[in-house]
Design an enzyme around this catalytic site. Structure first.
Site, PDB file in Angstrom:
ATOM      1  N   CYS A 147     -98.127  69.363 -57.292  1.00  0.00           N
ATOM      2  CA  CYS A 147     -99.287  68.265 -57.540  1.00  0.00           C
ATOM      3  C   CYS A 147     -98.857  66.936 -56.243  1.00  0.00           C
ATOM      4  O   CYS A 147     -99.397  66.309 -56.063  1.00  0.00           O
ATOM      5  CB  CYS A 147     -98.741  67.117 -58.848  1.00  0.00           C
ATOM      6  SG  CYS A 147     -97.238  66.777 -58.850  1.00  0.00           S
ATOM      7  N   GLU A 156     -98.141  60.793 -65.293  1.00  0.00           N
ATOM      8  CA  GLU A 156     -97.640  61.856 -63.828  1.00  0.00           C
ATOM      9  C   GLU A 156     -98.334  63.040 -63.272  1.00  0.00           C
ATOM     10  O   GLU A 156     -98.836  63.723 -64.286  1.00  0.00           O
ATOM     11  CB  GLU A 156     -96.354  62.908 -64.128  1.00  0.00           C
ATOM     12  CG  GLU A 156     -95.092  61.820 -63.810  1.00  0.00           C
ATOM     13  CD  GLU A 156     -94.777  61.090 -63.160  1.00  0.00           C
ATOM     14  OE1 GLU A 156     -95.210  61.506 -61.996  1.00  0.00           O
ATOM     15  OE2 GLU A 156     -94.125  59.987 -63.168  1.00  0.00           O
TER      16      GLU A 156
END
Length: 513
Positions: A249, A215
């Site tokens: 993110c 991720e």
């Protein structure tokens, strides 16, 4: 409780593997009990979690509840509710050769999973994957980020008090401890962080042929169509960009818009920043801080060569950087060379959607593409002509709240996905199962030598023809309804002796049916 720090990483992992091999994670009751214990931890120790995040990132108590606790609680409750369904055998289509056999997919645990968390949302991005690991019946070694040191310390103290400490140990420490862990064999590695470290994680896992979920992040673009509601677009972009001081993110990394609306975009961003964080964000409770001075200096250096349109104030002693909007930015600007991961928002002008799509496609595939437009055809065109982990139109970040959507990247922004059932599937082995009977050997003989043309013809029929049982069930149901209709019509019509009355009754019954 005894701390994992008292032991070498090798001993910790070996203890987790030995515990897994006892088979006690196989029953769903054990998994549900562990998930309920994790939920109790979140409920009982809210104050400890909030305090750790305040010290690490300057997060407010309400910010912690909204961006860390709610999602984690939701994932745990969903897993508890749906676990029996997720773990059940999954029937698949059969061919004529296997029509009388059991054919299904059986999810089964992988083994011992290594979860390496990130520092920006240290509780959510570390424990949400753990929810998937527990639900899937795995053991897990949890490695929280050392950068968010207060959260890591509290996690190390609390998790063994609520979870099976041999099955779910916590290992704290820095780069060297992580490197030692990565030398060991795991059955899956789940890493959240940047692409540079992601490549090292994948390289280490490859030595053991261990699958990985990465991720990562990247520069997520945000295109504003000149014909959209610019005020609403900028309000939502402001929220998505500056929450957690830009350390998200999936935050919009930069804006693409036409020159004709650039000044309006600046005006609306300024209005939204003041609405959300007042005219002095430094004193506002819900505006956080950069994680440490190293990252503070990195973010400040990214402004070199660009012009500050809004904000720009900073205080190194507090790791404070104001919400900042940059103009006169080009693709060669320093701020465009890496993921920002801070409260800087560059605005780049393009001639229209054609150039915006070209600009996006000339760079690494992002974690998200954002587009703001009233034009559904334009949105669908951006979907069709770009590639990213996700696409979100007319809002920011909120796709992460939808557990039925897989959350993850593609290419440089990551591989694999999680949330809800996707977490369970990601951390399970989907085992193919076929159970035949020792009967019908005449049918099976077609595959035995000698392989004659006639046998091949039969083999094509039995092996290549799949059965759609769903369609067959629907056809059977329609046939039953047709038969019932005919029966009802016949009974109702025969009750009348007069032919005219019969005709009228027949028409009435048909209309009613």
């Amino acid at each position: 409780p005894r701390s994992a720090l008292s032991f070498s990483p090798e001993l910790v992992v070996q203890r987790a593997r030995t515990s897994f091999q006892t088979g006690r994670t196989k029953p769903l009751e054990y998994r549900i009990q562990q998930l309920k214990s994790l939920l109790s931890l979140i409920s009982d120790r809210r104050t400890d979690i909030a305090d750790s995040l305040k010290k690490d990132l300057g997060k407010s108590e309400n910010g912690t509840e909204l961006f860390e606790i709610m999602k984690l609680e939701g994932e745990i409750r969903l897993a508890i509710e749906k676990l029996a369904e997720w773990a059940a055998p999954r029937p698949v289509e059969k061919n004529f050769l296997t029509i009388t056999d059991e054919v299904y997919i059986q999810p089964e645990p992988l083994g011992v999973v290594l979860i390496i968390g990130a520092w920006n949302y240290p509780w959510a991005v570390t424990l949400v994957p753990l929810v998937g690991a527990i639900a899937a019946g795995n053991a897990a070694v949890i490695k929280p980020s050392e950068v968010s040191s207060h959260s890591a310390k509290v996690m190390e103290e609390l998790l063994p008090q609520y979870l099976d400490k041999d099955m779910y140990p916590v290992v704290t420490g820095g780069v060297s401890e992580t490197q030692e862990l990565l030398k060991l064999r795991f059955d899956h590695v789940f890493y959240t962080g940047n692409s540079t470290v992601g490549k090292l994680v994948m390289e280490a896992a490859a030595r053991h042929l261990t699958p990985v979920t990465l991720e990562l992040g990247g520069k997520s673009p945000c295109y504003i169509d000149k014909n959209c509601d610019i005020a609403v677009a900028c309000r939502r972009i402001t929220w998505g960009k500056f929450v957690n001081c830009g350390q998200t993110c999936i935050a919009p990394d930069y804006i693409l818009c036409e020159p004709s609306i650039q000044s309006r975009v600046f005006e609306e961003l300024k209005r939204s920043i003041e609405e959300f964080y007042t005219d002095n964000p430094k004193t506002f409770e819900d505006y956080g801080r950069i994680i440490n001075q190293r990252h503070f200096k990195r973010v400040m250096a990214l402004m070199e060569g660009s012009t500050v349109a809004l904000g720009g104030e900073s205080d190194e002693s507090q790791c404070y950087i104001a919400p900042t909007v940059l103009k006169d930015v080009t693709c060669e600007s320093k701020v465009m060379k890496e993921e920002i991961f801070g409260p800087l928002l560059p605005v780049i002008t393009v001639s229209g959607v054609d150039e915006a799509i070209q600009f996006i496609n000339e760079r690494e595939k992002p974690l998200v593409v954002y587009v703001f437009s009233h034009d559904n055809k334009l949105i669908k065109r951006v979907i069709a002509e770009t590639s990213s982990g996700a696409l979100l139109a007319n809002d920011c970040l909120v796709h992460y709240t939808v557990s039925s959507l897989p959350f993850g990247g593609v290419g440089n922004s990551g591989m694999g996905s999680y949330l809800g059932r996707h977490s369970f599937d990601q951390l399970s082995h989907m085992r193919s199962c076929l159970i035949k009977q020792l009967k019908l050997e005449g049918v099976n003989s077609m595959r035995y030598p000698p392989h004659t043309p006639k046998k091949l013809d039969w083999a094509r029929f039995f092996l290549l023809k799949t059965l759609n049982f769903g369609r067959l069930r629907r056809l059977a149901l329609l046939a039953m309804l047709a038969g019932l209709t005919a029966f009802v019509v016949q009974v109702n019509v025969l009750n009348y002796t007069n032919p005219v009355q019969r005709g009228k009754r027949f028409c009435l019954v048909v209309v009613m049916l």
